[in-house]
Design a protein around this motif. Structure first.
Motif, PDB file in Angstrom:
ATOM      1  N   ALA A 152     -44.690  -0.709 -18.225  1.00 33.56           N
ATOM      2  CA  ALA A 152     -45.508  -1.485 -17.258  1.00 33.56           C
ATOM      3  C   ALA A 152     -45.747  -3.028 -17.980  1.00 33.56           C
ATOM      4  N   GLY A 153     -45.646  -2.968 -19.324  1.00 28.49           N
ATOM      5  CA  GLY A 153     -45.704  -4.110 -19.956  1.00 28.49           C
ATOM      6  C   GLY A 153     -44.380  -4.784 -20.453  1.00 28.49           C
ATOM      7  N   ALA A 154     -43.276  -4.046 -20.275  1.00 29.92           N
ATOM      8  CA  ALA A 154     -42.181  -4.599 -20.881  1.00 29.92           C
ATOM      9  C   ALA A 154     -41.409  -5.868 -20.156  1.00 29.92           C
ATOM     10  N   LYS A 155     -40.868  -6.607 -20.540  1.00 34.82           N
ATOM     11  CA  LYS A 155     -40.297  -7.684 -19.925  1.00 34.82           C
ATOM     12  C   LYS A 155     -39.085  -7.225 -18.953  1.00 34.82           C
ATOM     13  N   ASN A 156     -38.323  -6.303 -19.844  1.00 35.57           N
ATOM     14  CA  ASN A 156     -37.190  -5.582 -18.963  1.00 35.57           C
ATOM     15  C   ASN A 156     -37.026  -4.095 -19.389  1.00 35.57           C
ATOM     16  N   ILE A 157     -36.780  -3.325 -18.771  1.00 35.66           N
ATOM     17  CA  ILE A 157     -36.522  -1.738 -18.902  1.00 35.66           C
ATOM     18  C   ILE A 157     -34.897  -1.731 -19.057  1.00 35.66           C
ATOM     19  N   PHE A 158     -34.303  -1.132 -20.316  1.00 31.82           N
ATOM     20  CA  PHE A 158     -32.861  -1.123 -20.243  1.00 31.82           C
ATOM     21  C   PHE A 158     -32.726   0.358 -20.180  1.00 31.82           C
ATOM     22  N   VAL A 159     -31.822   0.829 -19.228  1.00 32.92           N
ATOM     23  CA  VAL A 159     -31.543   2.083 -18.982  1.00 32.92           C
ATOM     24  C   VAL A 159     -30.002   2.501 -19.200  1.00 32.92           C
ATOM     25  N   SER A 160     -29.718   3.828 -19.608  1.00 32.67           N
ATOM     26  CA  SER A 160     -28.339   4.502 -19.892  1.00 32.67           C
ATOM     27  C   SER A 160     -27.639   4.713 -18.732  1.00 32.67           C
ATOM     28  N   TYR A 161     -28.401   4.877 -17.542  1.00 33.14           N
ATOM     29  CA  TYR A 161     -27.694   5.373 -16.503  1.00 33.14           C
ATOM     30  C   TYR A 161     -28.375   4.695 -15.230  1.00 33.14           C
ATOM     31  N   SER A 162     -27.362   4.247 -14.126  1.00 35.03           N
ATOM     32  CA  SER A 162     -27.974   3.646 -13.087  1.00 35.03           C
ATOM     33  C   SER A 162     -28.978   4.427 -12.363  1.00 35.03           C
ATOM     34  N   GLU A 163     -28.901   5.695 -12.369  1.00 29.85           N
ATOM     35  CA  GLU A 163     -29.717   6.572 -11.379  1.00 29.85           C
ATOM     36  C   GLU A 163     -30.977   6.600 -12.067  1.00 29.85           C
ATOM     37  N   THR A 164     -31.260   6.334 -13.442  1.00 30.60           N
ATOM     38  CA  THR A 164     -32.563   6.408 -14.140  1.00 30.60           C
ATOM     39  C   THR A 164     -33.567   5.372 -13.256  1.00 30.60           C
ATOM     40  N   GLU A 165     -33.104   4.427 -12.661  1.00 30.99           N
ATOM     41  CA  GLU A 165     -34.034   3.576 -11.837  1.00 30.99           C
ATOM     42  C   GLU A 165     -35.136   4.134 -11.007  1.00 30.99           C
ATOM     43  N   LYS A 166     -34.469   5.231 -10.267  1.00 29.34           N
ATOM     44  CA  LYS A 166     -35.339   5.699  -9.029  1.00 29.34           C
ATOM     45  C   LYS A 166     -36.527   6.555  -9.728  1.00 29.34           C
ATOM     46  N   TRP A 167     -36.700   6.776 -10.889  1.00 31.67           N
ATOM     47  CA  TRP A 167     -37.782   7.579 -11.518  1.00 31.67           C
ATOM     48  C   TRP A 167     -39.034   6.635 -11.915  1.00 31.67           C
ATOM     49  N   PHE A 168     -38.502   5.096 -11.629  1.00 32.81           N
ATOM     50  CA  PHE A 168     -39.647   4.122 -11.862  1.00 32.81           C
ATOM     51  C   PHE A 168     -40.216   3.763 -10.347  1.00 32.81           C
ATOM     52  N   LYS A 169     -41.608   3.565 -10.525  1.00 28.10           N
ATOM     53  CA  LYS A 169     -42.088   2.807  -9.228  1.00 28.10           C
ATOM     54  C   LYS A 169     -41.447   1.829  -8.841  1.00 28.10           C
ATOM     55  N   ASP A 170     -41.642   1.227  -7.496  1.00 28.93           N
ATOM     56  CA  ASP A 170     -40.889   0.235  -7.084  1.00 28.93           C
ATOM     57  C   ASP A 170     -41.259  -1.270  -7.801  1.00 28.93           C
ATOM     58  N   SER A 171     -42.619  -1.250  -8.250  1.00 30.20           N
ATOM     59  CA  SER A 171     -42.728  -2.601  -9.007  1.00 30.20           C
ATOM     60  C   SER A 171     -42.013  -2.841 -10.373  1.00 30.20           C
ATOM     61  N   LEU A 172     -41.451  -1.523 -10.805  1.00 31.78           N
ATOM     62  CA  LEU A 172     -40.845  -1.449 -12.115  1.00 31.78           C
ATOM     63  C   LEU A 172     -39.303  -1.640 -11.871  1.00 31.78           C
ATOM     64  N   LYS A 173     -39.021  -1.253 -10.889  1.00 33.64           N
ATOM     65  CA  LYS A 173     -37.292  -1.181 -10.701  1.00 33.64           C
ATOM     66  C   LYS A 173     -36.668  -2.503 -10.794  1.00 33.64           C
ATOM     67  N   GLU A 174     -37.253  -3.469 -10.534  1.00 27.50           N
ATOM     68  CA  GLU A 174     -36.538  -4.708 -10.510  1.00 27.50           C
ATOM     69  C   GLU A 174     -36.504  -5.195 -11.955  1.00 27.50           C
ATOM     70  N   LYS A 175     -37.313  -4.721 -13.032  1.00 25.26           N
ATOM     71  CA  LYS A 175     -37.190  -4.713 -14.302  1.00 25.26           C
ATOM     72  C   LYS A 175     -36.006  -4.130 -15.033  1.00 25.26           C
ATOM     73  N   CYS A 176     -35.213  -3.169 -14.439  1.00 20.96           N
ATOM     74  CA  CYS A 176     -34.371  -2.230 -14.901  1.00 20.96           C
ATOM     75  C   CYS A 176     -33.061  -2.909 -15.070  1.00 20.96           C
ATOM     76  N   ILE A 177     -32.817  -2.634 -16.178  1.00 25.59           N
ATOM     77  CA  ILE A 177     -31.213  -3.216 -16.538  1.00 25.59           C
ATOM     78  C   ILE A 177     -30.083  -2.112 -17.231  1.00 25.59           C
ATOM     79  N   LEU A 178     -29.139  -2.028 -16.355  1.00 24.16           N
ATOM     80  CA  LEU A 178     -28.104  -0.907 -16.868  1.00 24.16           C
ATOM     81  C   LEU A 178     -27.493  -1.430 -17.955  1.00 24.16           C
TER      82      LEU A 178
END
Length: 390
Positions: A152-178
């Motif tokens: 919630a407080g992160a500037k960005n959320i780095f993920v190892s898989y593109s599909e991981t983004e779907k487990w975050f709520k919509d307001s956090l998805k835009e923070k995800c970077i593969l």
């Protein structure tokens, strides 16, 4: 002329899977800093007990590594099930938060990078209060509890898989970077000859080398399968078996039975990059660290994930992803029996089948190194912040 010193804080721990990837990012940051003549200081905040200190201190600058200092804090585990320890660990979490708050307040890092694990939650909360920007990285296919709390407080959320983004709520998805999962730079070097020399494998050996891994703590299920089928395995492979310390202490006879076809070790650390490259196939759990270290070295894998009875099911998700991409074989749950083990390993005796899996791994991992990408994003963020402050 060098710029003023820039401090970057790292946090994460509990298992090697939360530490080694962070160390990979540290290595890349120091590499970039050297190339650009930047004065960077890196420090790690981890559990004051357990393996965190031991692993990180092997990577201190004084030991030839990239990390300048380790800070230990009390750490309580965040459990999803009922346990009296949930109550007592609240005091550890509170103590950890207080200690890390003053550590961060004193050191004033430009940014904090969280690699996850329960120890990372207090530093991320303290960073948020102190207005220190932080990034968090999720190595597994599905986000763990610590990542969910930190995101919630992160500037960005780095993920190892593109599909991981779907487990975050919509307001956090835009923070995800593969980014993929960071692996230490040394794994990208050609160290196969060094690995065979360390293992004492004769150059005239014709058997494929099978590396057995159970993570930094070992794996009882895999150890049992290997010992029950050891003679069968030795007839077909040179077996390199990382058992974990507990197994080694409880089974001295097995550890002393080393020969040209069976090579047991309680733990392999600095030699692991060369040992993986010396292997023709890997039998392993599906923890992110072992999984991605084997993947970037293109080692064909037979995965036996830790199932939901002993975890939140993250290893099952990781293993299924690699299996669906044609990059690994998987034995899950009750499938992990001696008969099926022999069947899958028989397939891995075929050099063409191993090459098929290696090709799939090459497509999965790509050309860009995750640790380099994350290091560049962190340094870019610091540069942008400094420019904004001018």
């Amino acid at each position: 002329m060098k710029t003023s010193k820039t401090r970057i804080a790292f946090t994460g721990g509990g298992t090697g899977g939360h530490i080694y990837p962070g160390i990979a990012v540290c290595d890349e940051i120091k590499k970039i800093a050297l190339e650009k003549n930047l004065d960077i200081e890196l420090f790690w905040i981890g559990n004051s007990s357990g393996m965190d200190r031991r692993i990180v201190e092997k990577n201190l600058v004084s030991s030839g590594g990239s990390i300048d200092r380790f800070y230990g804090i009390p750490s309580g585990k965040l459990r999803r099930y009922f346990s009296l320890k949930n109550f007592t660990d609240l005091f550890k979490i509170a103590a950890g938060f207080i200690k890390v708050f003053f550590i961060l307040k004193k050191l004033k890092p430009s940014v904090l990078f969280s690699k996850g694990g329960f120890v990372s939650v207090p530093p991320c909360r303290a960073a948020s209060i102190l207005k220190i920007p932080y990034f968090t990285h999720e190595c597994d296919f599905t986000p763990g509890l610590a990542t969910r709390l930190n995101s919630a407080g992160a500037k960005n959320i780095f993920v190892s898989y593109s599909e991981t983004e779907k487990w975050f709520k919509d307001s956090l998805k835009e923070k995800c970077i593969l980014t993929g999962n960071p692996v230490r730079p040394v794994f990208y070097s050609d160290l196969k000859k060094e690995g065979k020399k360390f293992l004492g494998i004769n150059e005239n050996n014709k058997k494929p080398v099978l590396l057995v891994l159970g993570g930094s703590l070992g794996a009882k299920q895999i150890n049992t399968l290997v010992t029950e089928n050891l003679e069968w395995l030795k007839e077909r492979f040179v077996v390199v078996h990382q058992t974990g310390k507990a197994f080694a202490e409880e089974n001295p006879a097995v550890m002393n039975s080393s020969d040209q076809d069976y090579k047991p070790y309680d733990f392999i650390y600095s030699e692991m990059p060369s040992v993986i490259q010396a292997a023709d196939a890997v039998l392993s759990r599906a923890g992110a660290n072992s999984l991605w270290e084997s993947a970037v070295t293109e080692r064909p894998m037979l995965l036996i994930p830790l199932c939901t009875e002993g975890s939140r099911g993250d290893q099952v998700d990781n293993a299924r992803y690699f299996m669906e991409k044609g990059a690994a074989f998987v034995l899950e749950g009750k499938e992990a029996c001696s008969e099926n083990l022999r069947g899958k390993l028989t397939l891995l005796l075929d050099e063409k089948k191993r090459e098929e899996l290696s090709c799939a791994l090459r497509k999965l991992t790509g050309d860009e190194k995750p640790a380099s990408k994350i290091a560049s994003l962190i340094l870019k963020s610091i540069t942008e912040t400094l420019r904004g402050d001018e």
